[in-house]
Write a protein that holds these residues in place. Structure first.
Motif, PDB file in Angstrom:
ATOM      1  N   MET A  71       0.265   6.175  -1.849  1.00 37.42           N
ATOM      2  CA  MET A  71      -1.169   6.359  -1.682  1.00 37.42           C
ATOM      3  C   MET A  71      -1.510   7.044  -0.364  1.00 37.42           C
ATOM      4  O   MET A  71      -2.607   7.550  -0.193  1.00 37.42           O
ATOM      5  CB  MET A  71      -1.880   5.010  -1.755  1.00 37.42           C
ATOM      6  CG  MET A  71      -1.779   4.306  -3.090  1.00 37.42           C
ATOM      7  SD  MET A  71      -2.596   5.176  -4.432  1.00 37.42           S
ATOM      8  CE  MET A  71      -4.322   4.836  -4.056  1.00 37.42           C
ATOM      9  N   VAL A 117       0.438   1.516  -9.668  1.00 40.17           N
ATOM     10  CA  VAL A 117      -0.425   0.553 -10.355  1.00 40.17           C
ATOM     11  C   VAL A 117      -1.238   1.210 -11.457  1.00 40.17           C
ATOM     12  O   VAL A 117      -1.461   0.624 -12.530  1.00 40.17           O
ATOM     13  CB  VAL A 117      -1.359  -0.133  -9.334  1.00 40.17           C
ATOM     14  CG1 VAL A 117      -2.438  -0.952 -10.031  1.00 40.17           C
ATOM     15  CG2 VAL A 117      -0.549  -1.039  -8.411  1.00 40.17           C
ATOM     16  N   TRP A 118      -1.706   2.450 -11.243  1.00 42.99           N
ATOM     17  CA  TRP A 118      -2.657   3.052 -12.185  1.00 42.99           C
ATOM     18  C   TRP A 118      -2.449   4.557 -12.217  1.00 42.99           C
ATOM     19  O   TRP A 118      -1.555   5.087 -11.567  1.00 42.99           O
ATOM     20  CB  TRP A 118      -4.084   2.693 -11.771  1.00 42.99           C
ATOM     21  CG  TRP A 118      -5.096   2.732 -12.883  1.00 42.99           C
ATOM     22  CD1 TRP A 118      -6.213   3.512 -12.965  1.00 42.99           C
ATOM     23  CD2 TRP A 118      -5.085   1.956 -14.066  1.00 42.99           C
ATOM     24  NE1 TRP A 118      -6.902   3.266 -14.121  1.00 42.99           N
ATOM     25  CE2 TRP A 118      -6.232   2.304 -14.834  1.00 42.99           C
ATOM     26  CE3 TRP A 118      -4.220   0.993 -14.579  1.00 42.99           C
ATOM     27  CZ2 TRP A 118      -6.529   1.741 -16.065  1.00 42.99           C
ATOM     28  CZ3 TRP A 118      -4.514   0.414 -15.808  1.00 42.99           C
ATOM     29  CH2 TRP A 118      -5.658   0.793 -16.525  1.00 42.99           C
ATOM     30  N   TYR A 148       0.824  -1.210   0.000  1.00 44.90           N
ATOM     31  CA  TYR A 148       0.000   0.000   0.000  1.00 44.90           C
ATOM     32  C   TYR A 148       0.862   1.266   0.000  1.00 44.90           C
ATOM     33  O   TYR A 148       0.566   2.231  -0.710  1.00 44.90           O
ATOM     34  CB  TYR A 148      -0.911  -0.023   1.221  1.00 44.90           C
ATOM     35  CG  TYR A 148      -1.789   1.187   1.407  1.00 44.90           C
ATOM     36  CD1 TYR A 148      -2.811   1.480   0.525  1.00 44.90           C
ATOM     37  CD2 TYR A 148      -1.594   2.046   2.498  1.00 44.90           C
ATOM     38  CE1 TYR A 148      -3.625   2.596   0.702  1.00 44.90           C
ATOM     39  CE2 TYR A 148      -2.399   3.149   2.691  1.00 44.90           C
ATOM     40  CZ  TYR A 148      -3.415   3.426   1.789  1.00 44.90           C
ATOM     41  OH  TYR A 148      -4.213   4.526   1.972  1.00 44.90           O
ATOM     42  N   GLY A 180      -8.929   5.461 -10.185  1.00 43.98           N
ATOM     43  CA  GLY A 180      -8.496   5.214 -11.555  1.00 43.98           C
ATOM     44  C   GLY A 180      -9.556   5.509 -12.597  1.00 43.98           C
ATOM     45  O   GLY A 180      -9.317   5.302 -13.795  1.00 43.98           O
ATOM     46  N   ASN A 205      -9.881   2.092  -3.621  1.00 45.92           N
ATOM     47  CA  ASN A 205      -9.192   3.319  -4.019  1.00 45.92           C
ATOM     48  C   ASN A 205      -8.654   3.222  -5.442  1.00 45.92           C
ATOM     49  O   ASN A 205      -8.772   4.172  -6.227  1.00 45.92           O
ATOM     50  CB  ASN A 205      -8.046   3.612  -3.048  1.00 45.92           C
ATOM     51  CG  ASN A 205      -8.538   4.088  -1.690  1.00 45.92           C
ATOM     52  OD1 ASN A 205      -9.683   4.501  -1.548  1.00 45.92           O
ATOM     53  ND2 ASN A 205      -7.691   4.005  -0.694  1.00 45.92           N
ATOM     54  N   VAL A 206      -8.051   2.091  -5.783  1.00 42.17           N
ATOM     55  CA  VAL A 206      -7.505   1.924  -7.131  1.00 42.17           C
ATOM     56  C   VAL A 206      -8.618   1.980  -8.170  1.00 42.17           C
ATOM     57  O   VAL A 206      -8.501   2.663  -9.201  1.00 42.17           O
ATOM     58  CB  VAL A 206      -6.736   0.593  -7.238  1.00 42.17           C
ATOM     59  CG1 VAL A 206      -6.395   0.282  -8.699  1.00 42.17           C
ATOM     60  CG2 VAL A 206      -5.456   0.655  -6.416  1.00 42.17           C
ATOM     61  N   LEU A 266       1.554   0.595  -4.508  1.00 41.08           N
ATOM     62  CA  LEU A 266       0.204   0.732  -5.050  1.00 41.08           C
ATOM     63  C   LEU A 266       0.047   1.974  -5.917  1.00 41.08           C
ATOM     64  O   LEU A 266      -0.714   1.960  -6.892  1.00 41.08           O
ATOM     65  CB  LEU A 266      -0.822   0.752  -3.905  1.00 41.08           C
ATOM     66  CG  LEU A 266      -2.277   0.538  -4.320  1.00 41.08           C
ATOM     67  CD1 LEU A 266      -2.463  -0.843  -4.918  1.00 41.08           C
ATOM     68  CD2 LEU A 266      -3.216   0.711  -3.133  1.00 41.08           C
ATOM     69  N   TRP A 267       0.758   3.048  -5.604  1.00 42.97           N
ATOM     70  CA  TRP A 267       0.613   4.284  -6.373  1.00 42.97           C
ATOM     71  C   TRP A 267       1.005   4.081  -7.829  1.00 42.97           C
ATOM     72  O   TRP A 267       0.490   4.754  -8.721  1.00 42.97           O
ATOM     73  CB  TRP A 267       1.462   5.390  -5.757  1.00 42.97           C
ATOM     74  CG  TRP A 267       1.232   6.720  -6.403  1.00 42.97           C
ATOM     75  CD1 TRP A 267       0.285   7.645  -6.087  1.00 42.97           C
ATOM     76  CD2 TRP A 267       1.966   7.273  -7.504  1.00 42.97           C
ATOM     77  NE1 TRP A 267       0.377   8.736  -6.917  1.00 42.97           N
ATOM     78  CE2 TRP A 267       1.403   8.530  -7.796  1.00 42.97           C
ATOM     79  CE3 TRP A 267       3.040   6.818  -8.269  1.00 42.97           C
ATOM     80  CZ2 TRP A 267       1.885   9.344  -8.812  1.00 42.97           C
ATOM     81  CZ3 TRP A 267       3.519   7.629  -9.281  1.00 42.97           C
ATOM     82  CH2 TRP A 267       2.944   8.879  -9.553  1.00 42.97           C
ATOM     83  N   TRP A 284      -6.500  10.335  -9.642  1.00 42.41           N
ATOM     84  CA  TRP A 284      -5.422   9.634  -8.942  1.00 42.41           C
ATOM     85  C   TRP A 284      -4.723  10.573  -7.962  1.00 42.41           C
ATOM     86  O   TRP A 284      -4.545  11.753  -8.255  1.00 42.41           O
ATOM     87  CB  TRP A 284      -4.418   9.098  -9.958  1.00 42.41           C
ATOM     88  CG  TRP A 284      -3.566   7.982  -9.448  1.00 42.41           C
ATOM     89  CD1 TRP A 284      -2.231   7.998  -9.209  1.00 42.41           C
ATOM     90  CD2 TRP A 284      -4.002   6.649  -9.124  1.00 42.41           C
ATOM     91  NE1 TRP A 284      -1.796   6.780  -8.760  1.00 42.41           N
ATOM     92  CE2 TRP A 284      -2.876   5.931  -8.689  1.00 42.41           C
ATOM     93  CE3 TRP A 284      -5.236   6.003  -9.150  1.00 42.41           C
ATOM     94  CZ2 TRP A 284      -2.936   4.600  -8.298  1.00 42.41           C
ATOM     95  CZ3 TRP A 284      -5.303   4.687  -8.756  1.00 42.41           C
ATOM     96  CH2 TRP A 284      -4.180   3.991  -8.341  1.00 42.41           C
TER      97      TRP A 284
END
Length: 696
Positions: A377, A362-363, A355, A611, A606-607, A359-360, A368
């Motif tokens: 994140m 990823v997308w 996390y 996103g 969140n993603v 994770l930041w 965002w």
């Protein structure tokens, strides 16, 4: 005659073609009159370049080039990607993100060096709701340059601009985290291959099955196989339960987990991508069903109740078999707490690691999170992550809380470390144990009233409540997360677990009329807690400070007692079809996954939400769609997460705790049942007599 017919057909076809051609031109004319790509953004840039702005040299140069070539289709794509004010302002539409992907893929042969980035301009206009517009910016322009564009175009406006980072190169910390995660995943794959080879050899040589079975228990194979995805998947998907299992807790756990995902999906979407938030909330809050969303305080109370019931029931079962003296019991406490820490922490730590560091990357998208100062994140986690692993983050302010939903885990760990002393008192001297637990519950209730009164923390978060006092959401010490306010349901859980253990030992059954009364009490209490405040939440009743304090304390108490009545009836086999549903075998593997679902559900939400490329106009149907989708995706991802980061460490912990069989039986039962609701109740006649003696 035939020649005449052919001539007529040819004329008709020609007329149709000409008519269609005219319609196409007419449609193009209408389209151009309704929408001209990039007109607003071109005018904004033109106004800024007329000499009144103080743009940096590089920004001024590239904008001038773009403006000079704005008729080129590729350059026009740049201006077309900007966000512009459209419909829906009256109903609360305040964000117009434009087209993120169109902005990021601008390529022009006239400007081969052009590189773009996506930014968001926040405009505060006097007498109007705040406005957010997507801005496609050249890399050469700074946020200050972009603020100049809107300050000139829109008078008397306060503008702030934030830009998305386009640097997706992993920093050293993220690379290290990726290596650690990759090693664990690779080890799990190797263990799975090894386990597969072992399974093939074992099945091909039935005569030596005992020899190969013994290999599974030898070093190092027994430790390697703890990481086997095949074995762990079989263990997770198994629906078998030992006799006497508290099966109804599986269903309650899954329903409560679903409730958590529902609430967090609603809140995340509402404050992020819902364009008509004001309109939707006005419509949604007028529905009685909205109280299910805004009674989220009951969710964690159900989790605390389940935790207390399972711990009391399982430890009382273990204590009745081993009958330890006080010194032996005290010696077992550190080992029991260590086991609990090992049980929860590895998967928790890996979730935080992913996390915070990975994770930041990823997308991306217009919604965002903008990294400041680190690409993560959650910026708070960069400095406060160790509070989580020490299970003390529930004492932090809301603004300093890393992975905000994890406060529950800290409370649960703190209660777990205190509970064995209460349970031992319940085992040795039941009357004193009951008195201690009851006193703790009463103290927690009184403290809820005192803290609520002092901090004036409102119970009605949603809706349109009216208060006779000024609600305080920014208290120095949080009311929502501190253990002395949250102990009520856990303490009641200890008493309910003790009651179920005694009643089962006596093979007790409620008379039908008392069982019906139990269900009536449960229904009245739970329904009143959820729907009772509806009138006040909608603003039809002014909430006094005394009413606010009483609901904070007694509402939590009423909900816990109501759910306890359901659990007691179902545990004694008197729950009817409701017990059948809650004890459904499908809930057994889903219940095993509930801990990992709780850990990862909000990062996944969140993603998926952040996103998004565009906002949406929300409705109850779309809300239902999103909740179902989030539940499916979360459980889908929870399976491999649990198999790799949770179950292997549980298996290792079980191996390491086999050195003391009598003591580890208690630890093993606590693991197998604490999260999976598998309780083994093989009581002898001697234990039944001991229980009756204790009751007397």
């Amino acid at each position: 005659m035939d020649h005449t017919r052919c001539t007529i057909k040819a004329v008709i076809i020609l007329a149709a073609v000409l008519l269609a051609r005219n319609n196409v031109f007419a449609n193009n004319t209408w389209e151009s009159s309704l929408y001209q790509p990039g007109v607003d953004s071109i005018e904004i840039v033109r106004s800024a370049l007329d000499g009144r702005s103080q743009l940096s040299y590089d920004c001024h140069k590239v904008l001038s080039q773009l403006l000079a070539n704005h008729t080129d289709p590729d350059v026009l794509q740049y201006f077309d990607s900007w966000g512009r004010v459209g419909s829906g302002r009256i109903v609360g539409h305040s964000r117009y993100p434009g087209n993120y992907d169109e902005c990021m893929h601008v390529k022009s042969s006239l400007l081969p060096q052009l590189k773009t980035k996506y930014c968001t301009a926040s405009l505060t206009i006097p007498g109007s709701t705040p406005l957010q517009l997507g801005v496609c910016s050249p890399q050469q322009c700074t946020p200050e340059d972009l603020s100049q564009l809107y300050n000139i175009s829109v008078q008397d406006t306060t503008v702030s601009v934030t830009c998305q980072s386009q640097d997706y190169k992993l920093p050293p910390g993220s690379i290290a985290a990726l290596v650690v995660v990759g090693i664990v995943v690779l080890f799990a794959l190797v263990a799975t291959v090894w386990d597969g080879i072992y399974q093939i050899v074992e099945h091909s040589r039935n005569d030596d099955s005992q020899e190969y079975e013994s290999l599974r228990t030898e070093f190092p194979l027994k430790y390697i196989l703890c990481f086997s995805l095949y074995t762990n998947l079989k263990q997770t998907l198994s629906t078998s339960q030992p006799p006497g299992a508290l099966g109804c807790l599986n269903g309650i756990r899954v329903v409560t987990t679903t409730w958590v995902v529902l609430v967090h999906t609603f809140l995340t979407c509402l404050f992020t991508i819902v364009d008509d938030a004001a309109w939707f909330t006005q419509d949604f809050f007028n529905r009685m069903a909205s109280q299910i969303v805004f009674s989220f305080d009951c969710i964690v109370d159900s989790f605390f109740l389940i935790g207390g019931i399972l711990l009391a029931y399982l430890q009382l079962t273990a204590l009745s078999k081993s009958q330890p003296n006080v010194l032996t019991f005290l010696k077992s406490i550190p080992r029991l707490c260590l086991h609990r820490h090992i049980r929860l922490t590895p998967s928790y730590a890996f979730m935080l690691l992913i996390y915070i560091t990975l994770l930041w990357f990823v997308w991306d998208g217009p919604y965002w999170p903008v990294p400041n100062p680190i690409r993560t994140m959650d910026n708070v986690c960069v400095s406060n992550w160790y509070f989580n692993l020490l299970y003390i983050n529930n004492f932090s302010k809301a603004s300093s809380l890393c992975a905000g939903w994890s406060w529950y885990l800290s409370n649960d760990m703190q209660f777990f470390m205190m509970a064995p002393f209460f349970i031992y008192a319940l085992h040795r001297i039941p009357k004193i144990g009951v008195a201690i637990c009851s006193t703790m519950v009463l103290a927690s209730t009184l403290l809820s009233i005192v803290v609520s009164h002092k901090q004036q923390y409102p119970f009605a978060i949603g809706g349109f409540p009216k208060y006779s006092f000024k609600p305080n959401f920014q208290s120095v010490l949080p009311f929502y997360t501190v253990p002395w306010v949250r102990f009520q349901p856990y303490g009641i859980g200890l008493l309910v677990g003790f009651a179920i253990w005694n009643l089962r030992n006596m093979s007790f059954k409620f008379p039908k009329k008392y069982n019906i009364l139990l269900w009536c009490i449960a229904t009245c209490l739970c329904v009143s807690v959820i729907y009772g405040p509806y009138s006040a939440v909608m603003g039809h009743h002014v909430i006094s400070l005394a009413e606010n304090d009483l609901y904070h304390s007694l509402g939590r108490l009423a909900w816990t007692v109501g759910v306890s009545c359901v659990i007691i009836s179902c545990s004694l086999g008197q729950g009817g079809w409701i017990n059948g549903f809650l004890s459904w075998k499908v809930f057994v593997p889903l219940g095993k996954l509930s801990y990992c679902v709780y850990l990862i559900h909000l990062p996944i939400i969140n993603v998926l939400v952040y996103g998004s490329r565009n906002g949406t106009y929300y409705s109850t149907l779309m809300f239902t769609r999103d909740v179902v989708a989030m539940m499916f995706i979360t459980y889908l991802i929870a399976v491999p997460f649990s198999l790799i980061f949770e179950v292997p460490f549980i298996n290792l912990n079980k191996l390491l705790n086999r050195t003391k069989p009598a003591e580890n039986k208690q630890v093993k039962d606590e693991h197998n049942n604490g999260e999976n609701c598998n309780a083994n109740q093989n009581h002898s006649e001697k234990e039944r007599l001991l229980t009756k003696k204790n009751l007397k």
